[in-house]
Design a protein around this motif. Sequence first.
Motif: not given
Length: 259
Positions: A241-245, A250-252
């Motif tokens: 979920r954090e990776a999708v957010d 557009k964060q690394p």
Amino acid sequence: METIRFAIEDGIATLTLNYPERKNALSIPMRGEIGEAIRQVRADESVRALILTGAGTDFCSGGDISSMQVEIDAPQGRRRLQQAHGWLEDLIQLDVPVIAAVNGAAYGAGFSLALTADIILATPRARFGLPFLRMGLIPDCGVFYTLPRMIGLQRAKALMFSMRELNAEAAQDLGIVMEIVSEESLAGRAQALARAFTEASPVAVGLTKQALNASLNQDLHTMLAMEADGQGIAFSTGYRREAVDRFMAKQPLRYRWPD
């Protein structure tokens, strides 16, 4: 720990064979201490990667020949190896990636130990060989399982029967060594790879490794089922979920493979 050095720091476990005067030969006490270290890795949920390496100028020269001078009957010889099989299986089946950093000799059981790793790094000084037949013994420490899966059955037979020594380049050509790095860079490169896994999803990494370990023993239907089950678990994690957010913002992303 008298024959190994073992530490866990910032999510990285490092197991160093520490018997340099005998080229880190696998003595009976060392085998027991390796087993204890593997048990600690399995029990510590903070560990994200394990580095295997050797003190001094060599990785591991194989079994300690001096311990073979006593007469051993067949049941004793069998039990002697079975004592190592428990932790060898645990090591191969670890959910976390294992990185072997090999310098100098990786002979006999030392070669077998390196093959338990998911990634093998080697210096130009690294040498690999399976000289068991010279001593009237058969290859051991899991190599009948690991080596054919890595390089194919015919090449595995050729290495065992010929007892041919491989330098780092030859081992890389066969697919045994992933990268060749300088002696000065070996420890740093192993650390860099291990640190990368501290930013990966431990659930996704563990499920990926489990599926890969099972893949050569299972049919397509079983592997597709394992894939579906594993992906279902991975979808449910907070890491996903954090990776999708992060992606949408557009964060690394956290997990990156080091160049």
